[in-house]
Design a protein around this motif. Structure first.
Motif, PDB file in Angstrom:
ATOM      1  N   PHE A 111       1.331  -1.026  -0.050  1.00 56.62           N
ATOM      2  CA  PHE A 111       0.076   0.157  -0.062  1.00 56.62           C
ATOM      3  C   PHE A 111       1.013   1.343  -0.060  1.00 56.62           C
ATOM      4  O   PHE A 111       1.665   1.835   0.794  1.00 56.62           O
ATOM      5  N   LEU A 112       0.525   2.233  -1.250  1.00 56.95           N
ATOM      6  CA  LEU A 112       1.042   3.126  -0.761  1.00 56.95           C
ATOM      7  C   LEU A 112       0.337   4.831  -0.711  1.00 56.95           C
ATOM      8  O   LEU A 112      -0.786   3.892  -0.971  1.00 56.95           O
ATOM      9  N   ALA A 113       0.974   5.594  -0.755  1.00 56.57           N
ATOM     10  CA  ALA A 113       0.056   7.029  -0.465  1.00 56.57           C
ATOM     11  C   ALA A 113      -0.701   7.785  -1.894  1.00 56.57           C
ATOM     12  O   ALA A 113      -2.036   8.097  -1.365  1.00 56.57           O
ATOM     13  N   GLY A 114      -0.493   7.693  -2.698  1.00 60.24           N
ATOM     14  CA  GLY A 114      -0.859   8.119  -4.241  1.00 60.24           C
ATOM     15  C   GLY A 114      -0.432   7.655  -4.678  1.00 60.24           C
ATOM     16  O   GLY A 114       0.316   7.294  -5.202  1.00 60.24           O
ATOM     17  N   GLY A 115      -0.841   8.286  -6.438  1.00 58.81           N
ATOM     18  CA  GLY A 115      -0.009   7.518  -7.555  1.00 58.81           C
ATOM     19  C   GLY A 115       0.954   7.933  -8.119  1.00 58.81           C
ATOM     20  O   GLY A 115       1.702   7.081  -8.319  1.00 58.81           O
ATOM     21  N   ILE A 173      -4.424  -0.037  -7.962  1.00 58.33           N
ATOM     22  CA  ILE A 173      -5.578  -0.184  -7.394  1.00 58.33           C
ATOM     23  C   ILE A 173      -6.007   1.104  -7.041  1.00 58.33           C
ATOM     24  O   ILE A 173      -5.749   1.019  -5.640  1.00 58.33           O
ATOM     25  N   GLY A 174      -6.211   2.252  -7.385  1.00 56.89           N
ATOM     26  CA  GLY A 174      -6.299   3.388  -7.048  1.00 56.89           C
ATOM     27  C   GLY A 174      -7.631   3.500  -5.570  1.00 56.89           C
ATOM     28  O   GLY A 174      -8.515   2.859  -6.223  1.00 56.89           O
ATOM     29  N   GLY A 175      -6.955   4.026  -4.815  1.00 59.91           N
ATOM     30  CA  GLY A 175      -7.724   4.219  -3.994  1.00 59.91           C
ATOM     31  C   GLY A 175      -8.829   5.822  -3.566  1.00 59.91           C
ATOM     32  O   GLY A 175      -9.393   6.363  -3.783  1.00 59.91           O
ATOM     33  N   GLY A 186     -12.434   6.168  -3.529  1.00 60.10           N
ATOM     34  CA  GLY A 186     -13.540   6.209  -2.487  1.00 60.10           C
ATOM     35  C   GLY A 186     -12.868   6.398  -0.975  1.00 60.10           C
ATOM     36  O   GLY A 186     -13.127   6.337   0.106  1.00 60.10           O
ATOM     37  N   ALA A 187     -11.489   6.649  -1.180  1.00 62.17           N
ATOM     38  CA  ALA A 187     -11.101   6.076  -0.070  1.00 62.17           C
ATOM     39  C   ALA A 187      -9.921   7.739  -0.046  1.00 62.17           C
ATOM     40  O   ALA A 187      -9.972   8.226  -0.355  1.00 62.17           O
ATOM     41  N   LEU A 188      -9.191   7.986   1.364  1.00 63.68           N
ATOM     42  CA  LEU A 188      -9.212   9.182   1.699  1.00 63.68           C
ATOM     43  C   LEU A 188      -7.113   9.564   1.607  1.00 63.68           C
ATOM     44  O   LEU A 188      -7.172  10.525   0.478  1.00 63.68           O
ATOM     45  N   ILE A 189      -6.341   8.574   1.111  1.00 66.32           N
ATOM     46  CA  ILE A 189      -5.656   8.670   0.853  1.00 66.32           C
ATOM     47  C   ILE A 189      -5.308   6.559   0.434  1.00 66.32           C
ATOM     48  O   ILE A 189      -6.165   6.198   0.710  1.00 66.32           O
ATOM     49  N   GLY A 190      -4.212   6.100  -0.473  1.00 65.34           N
ATOM     50  CA  GLY A 190      -4.171   4.803  -1.030  1.00 65.34           C
ATOM     51  C   GLY A 190      -4.242   3.892  -2.148  1.00 65.34           C
ATOM     52  O   GLY A 190      -5.073   4.238  -2.876  1.00 65.34           O
ATOM     53  N   GLU A 191      -3.270   4.005  -2.663  1.00 65.47           N
ATOM     54  CA  GLU A 191      -2.950   2.798  -3.554  1.00 65.47           C
ATOM     55  C   GLU A 191      -2.626   1.282  -3.975  1.00 65.47           C
ATOM     56  O   GLU A 191      -1.756   1.193  -2.747  1.00 65.47           O
ATOM     57  N   PHE A 220      -7.966  -0.420   2.680  1.00 66.78           N
ATOM     58  CA  PHE A 220      -8.123  -0.900   2.017  1.00 66.78           C
ATOM     59  C   PHE A 220      -8.823  -2.711   2.196  1.00 66.78           C
ATOM     60  O   PHE A 220      -9.820  -3.605   0.728  1.00 66.78           O
ATOM     61  N   ASP A 221      -8.781  -3.372   3.164  1.00 66.96           N
ATOM     62  CA  ASP A 221      -9.760  -4.115   3.978  1.00 66.96           C
ATOM     63  C   ASP A 221     -10.940  -3.602   3.438  1.00 66.96           C
ATOM     64  O   ASP A 221     -12.299  -5.120   3.159  1.00 66.96           O
TER      65      ASP A 221
END
Lengths: 346, 346, 346, 346
Positions: free
Chosen positions: C62-66, C207-209, C213-218, C252-253
């Motif tokens: 998991f990472l924070a941004g694109g 998979i973009g978060g 719909g996520a606050l942050i995260g990919e 992501f969970d």
């Protein structure tokens, strides 16, 4: 500004090139040769070096200088998350203006003495790393860098090198030897490490030209195929590919024709032995008995100031408020009359 | 493997060095000189270059090759978030194996024709960038790179260069000129841009040695003080500092003594004119009338295969399924008898 | 400064997170969890993603941004002399401020249309490179980067992706897919590429978060083990390792519990279809029929100025002196009443 | 895998966020806000931080984590030939996986004690560098990095900081303070360095969020304008720009509303004092009397093994064959009942 009258023992790259090399450059000057190392002289030099190293499969590349060579080889061997393990006093650790870091790699310093790392210290370092709970947050040790001779002019013995190699193998660490002054090691009576030993024990090493009688040039040797890929492109990317590759090719072809490289260090060693003997007789404090062409002497500052009027030497480090460590270097080009003059001044 | 019998017009760096240079290297070989560019020849060469450029304050540095020089200068001028604007066909954009990106900088391509950027295209590019709402998410244009002559052998006229400079000033963009083949521009009858013009208009440029009669070496000129700081350390960091700085110093001292650099291109231009005339007479399709030492010819592939049996030329690009663009290059060392032989073959 | 009264269709990351996600963050807030992704939620999320991808061996990070994700993955896959092949309009090529070049890698642009590369164009590019005589002086193509959906909101069909994959395999090029807006592809009626297809065809994808719909995260997925080594350390080295890995893990969970990720794009697509239908009915010029949540419309400048008083949209590019291309984006959070208001304004 | 029943004093980032922060995230969730830090909460947070620092001109940026922040700030301040001076035990020197070297910069270690550099040691280091004849071949010291509290949990006093600043000014070295755990310094009775002091003395510092009650986030403060240019683009280039900047904005707005940041460390300090007192009473060997939330204890290995069955602590370093240095950390979220349980176990 140079002062031609003053003696100089400042370093081993104050003259141009061995006369044989210049002669060959002149002879071949108008031959048309393809660029970028595809010329016949580079080809021939590579073949001679492979033979001298007893490494018929070796990949050989020519680069212009030592820092450049270290940066290219280290960057090619390491993955981006890896660093290079080196003596605290290693050239890559101190005097290359951050060339390794510039490639994105940390230099991981290991305690050393007179420029040498011991197999035990290396093993301790690697074991500690392997058992550190935070190791995944740290730069991974990716290869070992040592110098032969070291920056202090000391030598690894064959058994020391074999012990180091054994540790490297245990930790899957490629071993790279910086041979900027290798000719002076090979010519030293104290030396028992041959080119063939280096080819057998190292994953990469370089045979120094610039400090050993060439105008410029270092010959990188990868004794076994496949350690690095696309090294040619990598050299280009580092801005280190010479258009006129013949310049290095011709020089190394000459250095490895009739064993010139093995002879070129001999003069330096003889002059260093003579000078060292005189220094001791006159009561100077040597840092250690040097087996190669660099002699480190502790001078009282007043004495140093006095000597500096007549001879150029090299500042090494401050010892204390009244003493300084300086270096006298001899080379393939040092004249005995200059050594005699120096001795008479001391 | 070289085939000595075959003619070669492959490039302008197939021979060694101009004989005057070799002679000087031999004469000075045993003089002791300090390293790293502090030798008296480098000092003298810098003074001669300053004078030739009419730039008494200029900072002058010597590096080994073109890609290295570009990487050093560009990295020194740019801040880390900036990129270098260049022609789509610029050497830095295509043939330097990513040396600029390796320094962390993007090459920002601008449309070009036969290697040249127009002031109008540059202005359009910079205006578009300045008005792009996403520009803060993009690499900032930090300098302009052009080549004189260009990679195609074309020339910027003085007025074109002045227009480009005006755009650069409007957008606060330092202007850097790659002069890898500058001697051939200076010797061209079509050229009206002098070294003094370059010094007046550029923030940095380099005077090519490797392709213009030296063994190796390029002379970087910063006409005005203060554009870059600590360039010496930066060169070292890039692995580009030569221990034997004299090697470049002596060569450039010789190239700028008695105007050799201005004469050295003359032979290439005369030979190129003769060859070009013959090509046209024989009905070959030239890509354009070349003002310098590179002639680009569209060859039918069967014709090319036939010619390649007797002469080495340089592949430039595929034109279509049956035609290829090739380059014939002349140099300071091209012999008229070889040009005549080539013409007889065509 | 925000103007709450004005409608906004500026982008798909204007709100916080899907309510389920916030709820879960609150519920789990005081549980003690180990850091750096070793928490149980990250573990669970990884398991769910592996299952959704039909890739039980997949490595998931998991990472924070694109931009960060692209830089990390690309730098981990490429060797230092390699570059990443991408569409001229690829996010890595234009809007990441040189993040890839910052890692030392060139972005090698291939012609594209509405954000998509064709297998034919890719093959042409790679064949040309393979047959270029200067290729060793050029950045080596080391992987392919494409986006699904693309930066234009277009989609690769399964057969297009398979053709691209076939070319990649022929040239030994790892395939990496940027899925910053993947939820919107997955929810599109026009889409026939599943997560399992991506896992089968890609060497890496994310998979973009953040935009889904996520606050942050990919979530980076390497479907097969062993492509990259020490990715954890590499992430840390890039400054991209979150101490509180739970923040991504929990999100992501939740996104992969009960198929939320597959539903979250549905609202955006429905709203986009409605808006697009209205635009067409009202005679607006769409750049193309968008299958996802980004609608590109050519507006007459005066019309644009008028609309901008009431709605925030996104500038895309100048078309000509009187027209501009703008983007309307919908998202998981777009309210139908806002779409209706927008339609009434148009 | 977490074991919920076991006590944990492993670190200060095991929980989520302070409840006020979560509450605010929930409340603001459906507000539409522009991205990349242009939202009103980021704006408000910046204003509050400027006020708390007494620095109305300060530039304030939000980043996600500590290593990222260090890499961004250091890379923005340094020129490419410069390195960052840091304690041998500094976080940037050891535990950031080479993130600084990845940006091309060497970390220049200075001797330190319990994490602290003294003004005298710094001055010695810088004086030695300035007088080193080889300094142009070495990485130039370009800034100073220290941590408050340090990695050991120790504190610089105001007078120590002022002395360090004086040395920095003498050598024109920007001073940067890593405040990853700054809340714990500010809440310590032993502390006399305020935010306003930091703003006055530092050229840059960051106010840690991740370890001080936020989900993620660090606030970089440049108290005076103009030290770095284009930091926004630089953050993007480093892959560190959050699309949903609101995530940090809302958190810091909350942390600096009603002085929450100054209170949040108080609980940690009280719990640490209580625990430390108990440890001493029970005869444990503390490495030093800790003024903040990290307590370093020398444990006999057998004792450590016994404790580890019931409580998670953090390995610090091997002391000798039979002893280990471990860390107990408290935080804003530490419950007194857990401290009491720990004390009863000791």
């Amino acid at each position: 500004m140079p002062e031609p009258k003053k003696l100089s023992f400042a370093c081993d790259y104050e003259e141009g090139a061995h006369p044989n090399i210049l002669k060959r450059l002149v002879e071949t000057n108008f031959e048309k040769q393809p660029g970028y190392g595809a010329d016949e002289y580079s080809e021939s030099a590579r073949a001679r070096i492979r033979e001298a190293c007893g490494a018929p499969e070796a990949e050989v590349y020519f680069l212009a200088g030592g820092t450049q060579t270290n940066a290219n080889v280290i960057d090619a061997i390491l993955r981006s998350y890896e660093g290079v393990v080196a003596a605290t006093t290693g050239h890559v650790a101190v005097h290359e203006a951050g060339a390794i870091e510039y490639c994105g790699h940390k230099v991981l310093p290991v305690e050393s003495e007179l420029g040498k790392i011991s197999a035990a210290a290396l093993e301790q370092y690697l074991s500690d790393f392997a058992s550190d709970g935070n190791r995944d947050h740290m730069v991974q040790p990716g290869m070992l860098y040592i110098s032969q001779p070291t920056e202090y002019g000391t030598l690894y013995s064959l058994s020391e090198l074999e012990e180091i190699k054994a540790v490297c193998e245990r930790f899957s660490l490629p071993l790279y030897v910086d041979g900027a002054r290798l000719a002076y090691a090979l010519a030293s009576p104290a030396n028992d490490v041959t080119l063939k030993d280096l080819a057998r024990l190292c994953d990469a090493f370089y045979i120094g030209g610039t400090k050993c009688g060439a105008l410029i040039g270092e010959a990188v040797v990868f004794p076994r195929k496949g350690l690095v890929r696309k090294f040619f492109t990598s050299i280009k990317q580092h801005g280190a590919l010479l258009a006129k590759g013949r310049l290095c090719g011709i020089q190394f072809d000459e250095l490895f024709r009739d064993g010139l490289y093995f002879k070129v260090g001999g003069n330096a060693i003889r002059m260093a032995i003579k000078l060292q003997k005189a220094l001791k007789e006159k009561g100077y404090e040597l840092l250690f008995e040097s087996p190669t062409n660099q002699i480190l002497v502790v001078l009282e500052n007043r004495k140093m100031a006095e000597l500096e009027k007549k001879v150029v030497m090299s500042f090494w480090e401050k010892r204390d408020d009244t003493h300084t460590l300086v270096r006298f270097a001899t080379s393939w080009a040092t004249r005995e009359e200059d050594v005699d003059r120096l001795i008479s001044i001391l």
